[in-house]
Write a protein that holds these residues in place. Structure first.
Motif, PDB file in Angstrom:
ATOM      1  N   LEU A   1      50.902  37.814   1.703  1.00 52.28           N
ATOM      2  CA  LEU A   1      51.356  36.944   0.613  1.00 52.28           C
ATOM      3  C   LEU A   1      52.551  37.545  -0.111  1.00 52.28           C
ATOM      4  O   LEU A   1      53.495  36.822  -0.483  1.00 52.28           O
TER       5      LEU A   1
ATOM      6  N   LEU B   1      41.140  34.317   0.689  1.00 54.42           N
ATOM      7  CA  LEU B   1      42.488  33.836   0.405  1.00 54.42           C
ATOM      8  C   LEU B   1      42.604  33.347  -1.035  1.00 54.42           C
ATOM      9  O   LEU B   1      43.608  33.582  -1.710  1.00 54.42           O
ATOM     10  N   HIS B   2      41.567  32.672  -1.523  1.00 56.35           N
ATOM     11  CA  HIS B   2      41.579  32.219  -2.921  1.00 56.35           C
ATOM     12  C   HIS B   2      41.641  33.408  -3.873  1.00 56.35           C
ATOM     13  O   HIS B   2      42.386  33.378  -4.866  1.00 56.35           O
TER      14      HIS B   2
ATOM     15  N   LEU C   1      45.611  40.006   3.680  1.00 55.50           N
ATOM     16  CA  LEU C   1      46.112  38.866   2.924  1.00 55.50           C
ATOM     17  C   LEU C   1      47.121  39.273   1.843  1.00 55.50           C
ATOM     18  O   LEU C   1      48.162  38.625   1.705  1.00 55.50           O
TER      19      LEU C   1
ATOM     20  N   ALA D   1      49.142  30.718   5.228  1.00 55.80           N
ATOM     21  CA  ALA D   1      48.098  31.710   5.499  1.00 55.80           C
ATOM     22  C   ALA D   1      46.994  31.129   6.376  1.00 55.80           C
ATOM     23  O   ALA D   1      46.491  31.799   7.283  1.00 55.80           O
ATOM     24  N   LEU D   2      46.621  29.885   6.130  1.00 56.99           N
ATOM     25  CA  LEU D   2      45.586  29.265   6.969  1.00 56.99           C
ATOM     26  C   LEU D   2      46.074  29.065   8.393  1.00 56.99           C
ATOM     27  O   LEU D   2      45.305  29.193   9.352  1.00 56.99           O
TER      28      LEU D   2
ATOM     29  N   ALA E   1      45.955  32.502  10.313  1.00 57.24           N
ATOM     30  CA  ALA E   1      44.726  33.234   9.994  1.00 57.24           C
ATOM     31  C   ALA E   1      44.411  34.311  11.028  1.00 57.24           C
ATOM     32  O   ALA E   1      44.034  35.433  10.687  1.00 57.24           O
TER      33      ALA E   1
ATOM     34  N   ARG F   1      49.373  28.873   0.789  1.00 57.65           N
ATOM     35  CA  ARG F   1      48.018  28.643   1.296  1.00 57.65           C
ATOM     36  C   ARG F   1      48.047  28.062   2.716  1.00 57.65           C
ATOM     37  O   ARG F   1      47.321  28.520   3.601  1.00 57.65           O
TER      38      ARG F   1
ATOM     39  N   PHE G   1      37.208  33.462   5.213  1.00 56.56           N
ATOM     40  CA  PHE G   1      38.645  33.706   5.132  1.00 56.56           C
ATOM     41  C   PHE G   1      39.263  32.905   3.985  1.00 56.56           C
ATOM     42  O   PHE G   1      40.096  33.425   3.226  1.00 56.56           O
ATOM     43  N   GLU G   2      38.871  31.656   3.829  1.00 58.88           N
ATOM     44  CA  GLU G   2      39.425  30.830   2.755  1.00 58.88           C
ATOM     45  C   GLU G   2      38.995  31.356   1.388  1.00 58.88           C
ATOM     46  O   GLU G   2      39.781  31.303   0.430  1.00 58.88           O
TER      47      GLU G   2
ATOM     48  N   LEU H   1      45.196  34.786  -3.897  1.00 58.96           N
ATOM     49  CA  LEU H   1      46.170  33.949  -4.613  1.00 58.96           C
ATOM     50  C   LEU H   1      46.069  34.088  -6.125  1.00 58.96           C
ATOM     51  O   LEU H   1      47.046  33.805  -6.828  1.00 58.96           O
TER      52      LEU H   1
END
Length: 235
Positions: free
Chosen positions: A184, A19-20, A180, A48-49, A52, A45, A15-16, A23
């Motif tokens: 965002l 997410l990167h 995501l 979003a975390l 999740a 960030r 997931f991270e 972004l």
């Protein structure tokens, strides 16, 4: 199987990573560039975390498929160490020992038969030798079948690993496109620190136009011309 709407701890790194990627998408990166301090990126960030599980709910179908394949791919618990080490040794040694014993018994029976032994020992040795030959052949066939089964299961494992990897990529793609990125973009629209302000020049020009509209005598056509009184009117 666990609820697919909730991310498992082992899936948080995926997931991270997604997410990167979200972004650094072009439109999101352009919106975040208006904040040179980087605080807006950090806020996005962290938000979003923290959300999740709710964000990943849009990709629950792909995540459920991925979890099902991963659960079926988990290996069975290993057997007892003594049993696990004894069975392969027996599979290899039994045909060799049985074949060696059969050869010895048959040779001894043949030698006693040549020596004109009148007792039943040669016949018993021949019988035992043929029995050991049968045991050697049977154990060899079983060992070959076990090796063949292991090879087939290895091929199935490779195909299953490929399906598992494809399911993981499908989930990550759905997580990026349907979860995501919309999240965002919505957060960017709701962030007042990223709302563009009108340039100073535009504000000044607008004020000048308003002043000109409310004071018509200040029009350039009136500048430098004295007001005409009644005596200056043409006759």
């Amino acid at each position: 199987m666990a609820d697919p709407l909730r991310l498992r701890p082992e899936d948080r790194p995926d997931f991270e990573a997604v997410l990167h990627l979200a972004l650094i998408t072009t439109d999101i990166q352009a919106a975040l560039s208006t904040d040179p301090t980087g605080r807006a990126t950090a806020r996005l960030r962290l938000r979003a975390l923290g959300d999740a599980d709710e964000i990943a709910a849009a990709a629950r179908a792909e995540y459920g498929t991925y979890l099902a394949l991963r659960t079926s791919a988990e290996p069975d618990p290993p057997p007892h160490p003594a049993v696990g080490s004894l069975l392969p040794a027996l599979a290899v040694l039994t045909p060799l020992i049985a074949a060696t014993s059969a050869a010895v018994l048959l040779v001894l029976g043949y030698l006693l038969q040549l020596a004109d032994a009148e007792d039943t020992l040669p016949g018993s040795l021949f019988t035992a030798g043929w029995v050991m030959t049968l045991i050697a052949g049977t154990s060899a066939l079983l060992a070959f079948a076990a090796m063949l089964r292991t090879a087939i299961r290895g091929g199935d494992g490779t195909a299953h690993a490929a399906r598992l990897q494809q399911a993981r990529q499908n989930w990550q793609r759905a997580l990026l496109d349907r979860s995501l990125l919309p999240h965002l973009r919505r957060c960017l629209r709701e962030d007042p620190s990223l709302c563009p302000t009108p340039p100073l020049g535009v504000h000044t020009a607008h004020s000048h136009d308003s002043r000109t509209a409310t004071h018509p005598k200040e029009h350039p056509s009136h500048v430098g011309q004295p007001d005409q009184g009644p005596a200056d009117q043409p006759q």
